[in-house]
Write a protein that holds these residues in place. Structure first.
Motif, PDB file in Angstrom:
ATOM      1  N   UNK A 115     -41.916  -7.115  43.061  1.00 22.76           N
ATOM      2  CA  UNK A 115     -42.129  -7.737  41.971  1.00 22.76           C
ATOM      3  C   UNK A 115     -43.674  -7.514  41.498  1.00 22.76           C
ATOM      4  N   UNK A 116     -43.922  -7.382  40.367  1.00 24.14           N
ATOM      5  CA  UNK A 116     -45.439  -7.473  39.785  1.00 24.14           C
ATOM      6  C   UNK A 116     -45.448  -8.639  38.876  1.00 24.14           C
ATOM      7  N   UNK A 117     -47.035  -9.129  38.805  1.00 27.42           N
ATOM      8  CA  UNK A 117     -47.191 -10.376  37.689  1.00 27.42           C
ATOM      9  C   UNK A 117     -48.585 -10.051  36.808  1.00 27.42           C
ATOM     10  N   UNK A 118     -48.361 -10.414  35.876  1.00 29.79           N
ATOM     11  CA  UNK A 118     -49.613 -10.181  34.857  1.00 29.79           C
ATOM     12  C   UNK A 118     -50.457 -11.522  35.225  1.00 29.79           C
ATOM     13  N   UNK A 119     -51.575 -11.329  35.588  1.00 29.01           N
ATOM     14  CA  UNK A 119     -52.301 -12.462  35.913  1.00 29.01           C
ATOM     15  C   UNK A 119     -53.443 -12.457  35.085  1.00 29.01           C
ATOM     16  N   UNK A 120     -53.545 -13.739  34.325  1.00 25.70           N
ATOM     17  CA  UNK A 120     -54.769 -13.673  33.111  1.00 25.70           C
ATOM     18  C   UNK A 120     -55.796 -14.988  33.894  1.00 25.70           C
ATOM     19  N   UNK A 121     -56.989 -14.744  34.009  1.00 24.94           N
ATOM     20  CA  UNK A 121     -57.797 -15.506  34.775  1.00 24.94           C
ATOM     21  C   UNK A 121     -58.970 -15.900  33.736  1.00 24.94           C
ATOM     22  N   UNK A 122     -59.277 -17.255  33.538  1.00 23.89           N
ATOM     23  CA  UNK A 122     -60.460 -17.584  32.703  1.00 23.89           C
ATOM     24  C   UNK A 122     -61.489 -18.173  33.691  1.00 23.89           C
ATOM     25  N   UNK A 123     -62.406 -17.539  33.614  1.00 23.34           N
ATOM     26  CA  UNK A 123     -63.590 -18.167  34.695  1.00 23.34           C
ATOM     27  C   UNK A 123     -65.166 -18.092  34.096  1.00 23.34           C
ATOM     28  N   UNK A 124     -65.852 -19.038  34.519  1.00 26.61           N
ATOM     29  CA  UNK A 124     -67.453 -18.940  34.328  1.00 26.61           C
ATOM     30  C   UNK A 124     -67.842 -17.660  34.482  1.00 26.61           C
ATOM     31  N   UNK A 125     -68.633 -16.753  34.044  1.00 21.39           N
ATOM     32  CA  UNK A 125     -69.148 -15.666  34.132  1.00 21.39           C
ATOM     33  C   UNK A 125     -69.812 -15.503  35.611  1.00 21.39           C
ATOM     34  N   UNK A 126     -70.377 -16.170  36.138  1.00 25.90           N
ATOM     35  CA  UNK A 126     -70.974 -16.086  37.599  1.00 25.90           C
ATOM     36  C   UNK A 126     -69.973 -16.134  38.667  1.00 25.90           C
ATOM     37  N   UNK A 127     -68.759 -16.443  38.385  1.00 28.19           N
ATOM     38  CA  UNK A 127     -67.773 -16.260  39.260  1.00 28.19           C
ATOM     39  C   UNK A 127     -66.831 -14.945  39.261  1.00 28.19           C
ATOM     40  N   UNK A 128     -66.973 -14.326  38.237  1.00 25.44           N
ATOM     41  CA  UNK A 128     -66.120 -13.254  37.853  1.00 25.44           C
ATOM     42  C   UNK A 128     -66.147 -12.143  39.001  1.00 25.44           C
ATOM     43  N   UNK A 129     -67.525 -11.689  39.439  1.00 32.95           N
ATOM     44  CA  UNK A 129     -67.374 -10.960  40.512  1.00 32.95           C
ATOM     45  C   UNK A 129     -66.649 -11.200  41.866  1.00 32.95           C
ATOM     46  N   UNK A 130     -66.749 -12.381  42.348  1.00 30.24           N
ATOM     47  CA  UNK A 130     -65.944 -12.849  43.126  1.00 30.24           C
ATOM     48  C   UNK A 130     -64.320 -12.788  42.900  1.00 30.24           C
ATOM     49  N   UNK A 131     -64.073 -13.186  41.812  1.00 32.17           N
ATOM     50  CA  UNK A 131     -62.454 -13.091  41.662  1.00 32.17           C
ATOM     51  C   UNK A 131     -62.124 -11.609  41.587  1.00 32.17           C
ATOM     52  N   UNK A 132     -62.665 -10.835  41.087  1.00 35.74           N
ATOM     53  CA  UNK A 132     -62.450  -9.509  40.803  1.00 35.74           C
ATOM     54  C   UNK A 132     -62.231  -8.741  42.218  1.00 35.74           C
ATOM     55  N   UNK A 133     -63.251  -9.225  43.098  1.00 33.01           N
ATOM     56  CA  UNK A 133     -63.089  -8.471  44.734  1.00 33.01           C
ATOM     57  C   UNK A 133     -62.006  -9.045  45.249  1.00 33.01           C
ATOM     58  N   UNK A 134     -61.791 -10.247  45.257  1.00 36.79           N
ATOM     59  CA  UNK A 134     -60.664 -11.030  45.684  1.00 36.79           C
ATOM     60  C   UNK A 134     -59.442 -10.340  45.323  1.00 36.79           C
ATOM     61  N   UNK A 135     -59.135 -10.369  44.206  1.00 33.71           N
ATOM     62  CA  UNK A 135     -57.740  -9.745  43.677  1.00 33.71           C
ATOM     63  C   UNK A 135     -57.651  -8.348  43.892  1.00 33.71           C
ATOM     64  N   UNK A 136     -58.727  -7.447  43.829  1.00 28.54           N
ATOM     65  CA  UNK A 136     -58.715  -6.006  44.422  1.00 28.54           C
ATOM     66  C   UNK A 136     -58.162  -5.987  45.979  1.00 28.54           C
ATOM     67  N   UNK A 158     -67.926 -17.820  29.282  1.00 24.50           N
ATOM     68  CA  UNK A 158     -66.535 -17.572  30.265  1.00 24.50           C
ATOM     69  C   UNK A 158     -66.175 -15.926  29.968  1.00 24.50           C
ATOM     70  N   UNK A 159     -65.460 -15.673  30.868  1.00 24.55           N
ATOM     71  CA  UNK A 159     -64.876 -14.259  30.890  1.00 24.55           C
ATOM     72  C   UNK A 159     -63.448 -14.380  31.164  1.00 24.55           C
ATOM     73  N   UNK A 160     -62.601 -13.549  30.379  1.00 22.29           N
ATOM     74  CA  UNK A 160     -61.302 -13.255  30.671  1.00 22.29           C
ATOM     75  C   UNK A 160     -60.832 -12.031  31.363  1.00 22.29           C
ATOM     76  N   UNK A 161     -60.181 -12.200  32.464  1.00 21.55           N
ATOM     77  CA  UNK A 161     -59.893 -11.092  33.289  1.00 21.55           C
ATOM     78  C   UNK A 161     -58.437 -11.040  33.433  1.00 21.55           C
ATOM     79  N   UNK A 162     -57.786  -9.804  33.126  1.00 20.53           N
ATOM     80  CA  UNK A 162     -56.237  -9.586  33.308  1.00 20.53           C
ATOM     81  C   UNK A 162     -55.993  -8.624  34.367  1.00 20.53           C
ATOM     82  N   UNK A 163     -55.065  -8.932  35.332  1.00 16.46           N
ATOM     83  CA  UNK A 163     -54.704  -7.944  36.187  1.00 16.46           C
ATOM     84  C   UNK A 163     -53.270  -7.925  36.372  1.00 16.46           C
ATOM     85  N   UNK A 164     -52.825  -6.526  36.916  1.00 13.43           N
ATOM     86  CA  UNK A 164     -51.534  -6.182  37.249  1.00 13.43           C
ATOM     87  C   UNK A 164     -51.445  -6.417  38.718  1.00 13.43           C
ATOM     88  N   UNK A 165     -50.791  -7.470  39.156  1.00 17.59           N
ATOM     89  CA  UNK A 165     -50.968  -7.447  40.881  1.00 17.59           C
ATOM     90  C   UNK A 165     -49.488  -7.689  41.327  1.00 17.59           C
TER      91      UNK A 165
END
Length: 607
Positions: free
Chosen positions: A400-421, A437-444
């Motif tokens: 199973x895969x999930x659509x993950x929508x994350x809203x974060x302060x801009x300063x944390x977006x790099x950390x979140x992308x790295x951890x999700x990858x 703020x940045x909205x980041x969407x993943x398929x994970x």
């Protein structure tokens, strides 16, 4: 001649204000007296709903406005409780889609809207929390329109009416600049836009059970909408399963209608009415209740399959039975079977040894709520690490895969992308969402998200918001790295000693404090290194003529890390489990004996 009737469900993403809006509909329709004391979010009646501020169980209510009876269904907004939403939508003729003026269309908005549109329901869109300083109503409306187009809405559904509202302050208007007023425009839109049920009141009685409840005096109570005919108290009825097989026959001993927050006995109900019905002992959710001459069941909505499973086992720790009064496998089995009856999204499988049960559901929150409920009822349980349910198609393993929508302060977006990858998540969209703020969407893959939420909150200093929704079954993504650190394991049984814990603090972070009851094989902390470490938390100071016990008073321990139930379940590894009792949450190894642990580890490595 009965009064005009409208059946409507309020659907939205979690925390977009459904239950608060229903509170105001109650007040402004005169359901509550002016001076009546009513709790906030009156529809969230369950203790866990009050504590968590979310709706877990769908509930029916009704208000009367200008001579029209409006049945309102408040639905859960979290994807884990989506099965409730799917069943409920078959009871109504229209939906109010609530969207937050700042957050806009979120994953669960897409989920519930897709279900409503596929049933042919025409939504009324309400942009809620219009008074928020970071509100962006026009953009949000465009997002909703794009969402409808992507979900293949027809022309009628795309021509939806729009209101701008503040559920908390109790006003709605067609003008997005309005900041006061009342909810009359919303009542009027429901009456004008939601069609009457228009069902056959002269035919044979049929009714599809969508919710199951229990009452100490009336027994099983089934809630649903009368699809045809009329039912009087004491009429003969029978229950049919999906194949048309008769499950049982009986009489309608009670017919209850919804009036505000009350269930009120009525003498009869006709097609279109949402009622609760008592008198049957075996009938359950998705069964058709009908006149004995009816042999054709009503088609029930198919429910999305479970994607996650946990093992619930008898608590076999040395401290078992000291804090709970429901500890046997028979008691656990009866309780789980009762849950599966009323919750069609849960599937129970009994193990060969009869001492454990695999409970499959839609997500960690849904299963976490079930465990917390059982714990409060006096159960003691051993809970395994969650695992995803795979599928095989054309010789290929799917997960199973999930659509993950994350809203974060801009300063944390790099950390979140790295951890999700690292967790095999694929970035599908990244855009600014205003005010830094940045909205980041993943398929994970769901497997990679188990245990990530706590780490995510730490990484974003508690400011990040993560929303997940089941997306699809896709190709298996290979190995995903789990917890990096090992754990500290007690090698003794007894009460923890401050002197020993003080010495262990340099080894890692502790989960226990001085005086905590321990047993061999219990996890007492996190090791600073990757491997597990067996330690002695009972070791006391050796006394001599030159050393006195009084020096212990100077020991100052760092406060231990206390985990909630969800955090504990997300933290454990495959060879660990959570011991859950009414008073405690303990982490432990599956095999308490160190020799057994080594044997099991060798066996796992060989496999």
């Amino acid at each position: 001649m009965s009064a005009p009737l409208r059946n409507v469900a309020i659907i939205a993403h979690v925390d977009h204000g459904k239950t608060t809006l229903v509170d105001q509909l109650f007040r402004q329709s005169g359901t509550f007296r002016e001076n009546q004391r009513v709790e906030e979010r009156a529809m969230d009646s369950n203790d866990l709903e009050k504590e968590r501020g979310i709706t877990i169980l769908a509930k029916c209510t009704s208000v009367e406005w200008n001579g029209t009876r409006i049945n309102i269904v408040d639905t859960p907004g979290h994807a884990d409780f989506g099965a409730e939403v799917e069943r409920i939508l078959s009871m109504v003729d229209g939906v109010i889609l609530l969207v937050d003026s700042s957050e806009g269309a979120m994953p669960q908005t897409k989920f519930v809207t897709g279900k409503a549109l596929s049933l042919g329901l025409k939504p009324i869109v309400v942009v809620n929390k219009i008074d928020k300083p970071d509100g962006r109503p026009q953009e949000v409306l465009d997002e909703v329109f794009d969402l409808f187009v992507s979900l293949d809405a027809n022309d009628e559904q795309l021509d939806f009416p729009v209101l701008y509202a503040s559920g908390r302050d109790g006003y709605a208007s067609e003008d997005q600049e309005a900041r006061d007023g009342n909810l009359e425009p919303l009542f009027q839109k429901i009456v004008d836009h939601v069609p009457e049920p228009g069902l056959d009141t002269t035919g044979k009685f049929t009714f599809l059970a969508t919710l199951l409840d229990r009452d100490n005096f009336m027994g099983r109570i089934l809630t649903g909408r009368v699809q045809s005919g009329t039912l009087n108290v004491n009429d003969p009825i029978h229950a049919l399963d999906a194949d048309g097989k008769v499950i049982e026959a009986g009489r309608a001993t009670k017919v209850l209608a919804f009036r505000g927050l009350e269930r009120v006995p009525v003498e009869s109900a006709e097609a279109g009415d949402i009622i609760a019905l008592a008198g049957l002992e075996k009938a359950t959710v998705a069964n058709t209740i009908a006149d004995p001459s009816v042999s054709e069941p009503i088609a029930a909505q198919p429910i999305d399959p479970p994607t996650l499973a946990m093992r619930f086992s008898v608590n076999d720790s040395p401290l078992a039975g000291r804090e709970g009064d429901k500890v046997t496998s028979r008691m656990i089995r009866d309780r789980l079977m009762r849950e599966a009856e009323s919750n069609v999204a849960i599937r129970i499988t009994e193990s060969d040894d009869k001492d454990s049960f695999e409970v499959a559901g839609r997500g960690e929150l849904q299963l976490g709520v079930l465990i917390e409920t059982m714990r409060r009822e006096g159960f003691e349980l051993g809970i395994s690490r969650p695992r995803v349910l795979y599928r095989e198609e054309d010789g290929q393993r799917l997960e199973p895969y999930e659509t993950v929508v994350i809203d974060v302060d801009d300063e944390f977006s790099g950390t979140v992308v790295e951890k999700m990858q690292r967790r095999k998540g694929e970035l599908t969209e990244m855009r600014p969402s205003g005010t830094g703020k940045t909205r980041i969407t993943f398929s994970a893959p769901s497997r990679g998200l188990i245990g990530y939420h706590g780490e995510f909150l730490s990484d974003t200093r508690g400011t990040g918001i993560m929303n997940r929704l089941f997306e699809k079954y896709g190709p298996y993504k290979g190995r995903i790295e789990g917890r990096i650190n090992g754990v500290l394991i007690s090698m003794e049984t007894g009460d923890a000693v401050a002197y020993a814990l003080n010495a262990l603090e340099e080894r890692g972070e502790l989960f226990i404090g001085s005086g905590t009851k321990l047993y061999e094989g219990m996890v007492i902390g996190e090791n600073a290194k990757p491997e597990d470490l067996e330690v002695n938390p009972l070791k006391s100071k050796q006394l001599t003529n030159f050393r006195s016990s009084g020096k212990d008073d100077a020991i100052r321990l760092t406060p231990p890390r206390k985990m909630t139930l969800e955090q504990a379940i997300a933290y454990i590894d495959d060879d660990e489990m959570v011991e859950v009792t009414p008073q405690s949450i303990r982490l432990r190894k599956v095999h308490l004996d160190p020799h057994e642990r080594k044997r099991a580890k060798r066996k796992a490595e060989a496999a």
